[in-house]
Design a protein around this motif. Structure first.
Motif, PDB file in Angstrom:
ATOM      1  N   GLU A 242       7.010   9.951   6.623  1.00 18.48           N
ATOM      2  CA  GLU A 242       6.572  10.909   7.638  1.00 18.48           C
ATOM      3  C   GLU A 242       7.412  10.797   8.910  1.00 18.48           C
TER       4      GLU A 242
ATOM      5  N   GLU B  81       4.323   6.313   2.586  1.00 17.08           N
ATOM      6  CA  GLU B  81       4.061   7.675   3.066  1.00 17.08           C
ATOM      7  C   GLU B  81       4.288   7.764   4.572  1.00 17.08           C
ATOM      8  N   GLU B  82       3.838   6.736   5.262  1.00 11.99           N
ATOM      9  CA  GLU B  82       4.007   6.704   6.715  1.00 11.99           C
ATOM     10  C   GLU B  82       5.486   6.585   7.087  1.00 11.99           C
TER      11      GLU B  82
ATOM     12  N   LYS C 207       0.837  -1.208   0.000  1.00 15.80           N
ATOM     13  CA  LYS C 207       0.000   0.000   0.000  1.00 15.80           C
ATOM     14  C   LYS C 207       0.871   1.257   0.000  1.00 15.80           C
ATOM     15  N   HIS C 208       0.506   2.204  -0.847  1.00 18.22           N
ATOM     16  CA  HIS C 208       1.264   3.448  -0.935  1.00 18.22           C
ATOM     17  C   HIS C 208       1.313   4.170   0.422  1.00 18.22           C
ATOM     18  N   SER C 209       0.263   4.028   1.212  1.00 20.19           N
ATOM     19  CA  SER C 209       0.215   4.713   2.508  1.00 20.19           C
ATOM     20  C   SER C 209       1.366   4.255   3.417  1.00 20.19           C
ATOM     21  N   THR C 210       1.852   3.028   3.229  1.00 22.17           N
ATOM     22  CA  THR C 210       2.960   2.544   4.053  1.00 22.17           C
ATOM     23  C   THR C 210       4.234   3.342   3.786  1.00 22.17           C
TER      24      THR C 210
ATOM     25  N   SER D  43       5.001   0.975  -5.209  1.00 20.99           N
ATOM     26  CA  SER D  43       3.803   0.834  -4.384  1.00 20.99           C
ATOM     27  C   SER D  43       2.638   0.565  -5.328  1.00 20.99           C
TER      28      SER D  43
ATOM     29  N   ASN E 169      10.405   5.449  -2.758  1.00 22.31           N
ATOM     30  CA  ASN E 169       9.386   4.465  -3.124  1.00 22.31           C
ATOM     31  C   ASN E 169       9.950   3.550  -4.207  1.00 22.31           C
TER      32      ASN E 169
ATOM     33  N   LYS F 271       0.509   2.530  -6.018  1.00 23.72           N
ATOM     34  CA  LYS F 271       0.152   3.804  -6.648  1.00 23.72           C
ATOM     35  C   LYS F 271       1.173   4.265  -7.687  1.00 23.72           C
TER      36      LYS F 271
END
Lengths: 234, 77
Positions: free
Chosen positions: A114, A110-111, A105-108, A125, A122, A127
């Motif tokens: 962060e 991103e996290e 997941k792209h959110s991983t 992902s 990346n 995305k």
């Protein structure tokens, strides 16, 4: 720029600069010149899914430049299971100079970015796949000398790689057309970037789904393709 | 949908979008064919095109190395 999660984290200048450096490093490698540019630097490589090309290319990239890479797979890491993504990012940041992550997941990714204090790349992902597009643009440049004004047609699944390809092409001034079946279109938010960039979007027939034409700076709205995708009425 | 069922559906949906010599016939003579690999020969790309004179897929794969080196250098060099 600190992280490269999306093509949009790079500017056009960044991309052109990376391609130039890439060409230079390629030539040096062919001539057998040693480049100890990353001596004593380590790269953590998180892989939620295995990938031969990604793993080998990053590992060799680091060793070629005198650095070191660490392959961390799902079994060793237990990312998101044993330890939170945030804690993983914080801990790794204390050891390594940069982190690459190939995530489901792209959110991983991103996290990770962060919470990491070192750059996060990346490495694929659901995305985007910016690393692939940098390699693709380098290849196009090698074969065609220039990028601006070149036309690329994407044929098939408008997937994560296609998303990044659209962004990459538009950023360097290439025209991109996407031919894909119903239900296989690239992500809406990627395609709609053309509005922000003043790039002309031309929807076409049944097969050729859309064309993004950076050579024309015509703001657009209400084209059938957009209308269909966004459910906007005329 | 089961994995196999989904795979069959994808194959049939995307069948008309194969990169093959018929498609290359309508492209420019100096067209280059790219694929990020791994390729499924005979599915999204024909083996003939993949191994043909227009194909740059292995240069493209090699360039992952050079492009990523440049990217890493930009970030931490």
């Amino acid at each position: 720029m600190k992280n490269v999660l999306s093509m949009t984290d790079l500017s056009k200048e960044d991309i052109l600069n990376i391609l130039e450096t890439g060409e230079d490093l390629k030539e040096k490698r062919i001539k057998g010149k040693v480049t100890d540019l990353l001596k004593n630097k380590s790269l953590a490589m998180i892989f939620e899914k295995s990938s031969t090309r990604t793993r080998v290319s990053f590992e060799v990239a680091m060793s070629d430049m005198g650095g070191h890479s660490l392959y961390l797979n799902q079994r060793d890491m237990q990312i998101g299971r044993g330890e939170t993504v945030a804690d993983t990012a914080k801990v790794l940041s204390r050891y390594v100079a940069a982190i690459t992550a190939r995530v489901n997941k792209h959110s991983t990714v991103e996290e990770l970015a962060e919470h990491a204090t070192v750059p996060v790349i990346n490495a694929l992902s659901d995305k985007e796949h910016p690393c692939q597009i940098l390699a693709d643009l380098l290849t196009i440049k090698e074969y065609k000398s220039t990028l601006e004004g070149r036309k690329l047609t994407w044929v098939g699944d408008g997937n994560n790689v296609c998303n990044s390809m659209i962004l990459g092409c538009v950023m360097v001034g290439m025209e991109i057309a996407v031919a894909c079946p119903d239900g296989y279109e690239p992500d809406d938010d990627i395609v709609s970037m053309h509005v922000k960039w003043g790039v002309r979007l031309r929807p076409s027939g049944t097969r050729l789904r859309l064309r993004l034409m950076p050579t024309f700076s015509i703001p657009m709205s209400g084209y059938p393709w957009e209308t269909k995708r966004k459910g906007i009425k005329d | 949908m089961g994995d196999e069922e989904e795979r069959d559906k994808r194959l049939s949906d995307l069948a008309d979008y194969q990169i093959n010599s018929k498609l290359l016939d309508v492209a420019k003579n100096d067209v280059i064919v790219m694929h990020c690999l791994p390729a499924h020969r005979g599915e999204e790309i024909s083996a003939e095109v993949m191994d043909g004179t227009h194909s740059v897929v292995f240069d493209q794969a090699e360039n992952r190395l050079h492009a990523q080196k440049a990217l890493i250098l930009k970030l931490i060099g």
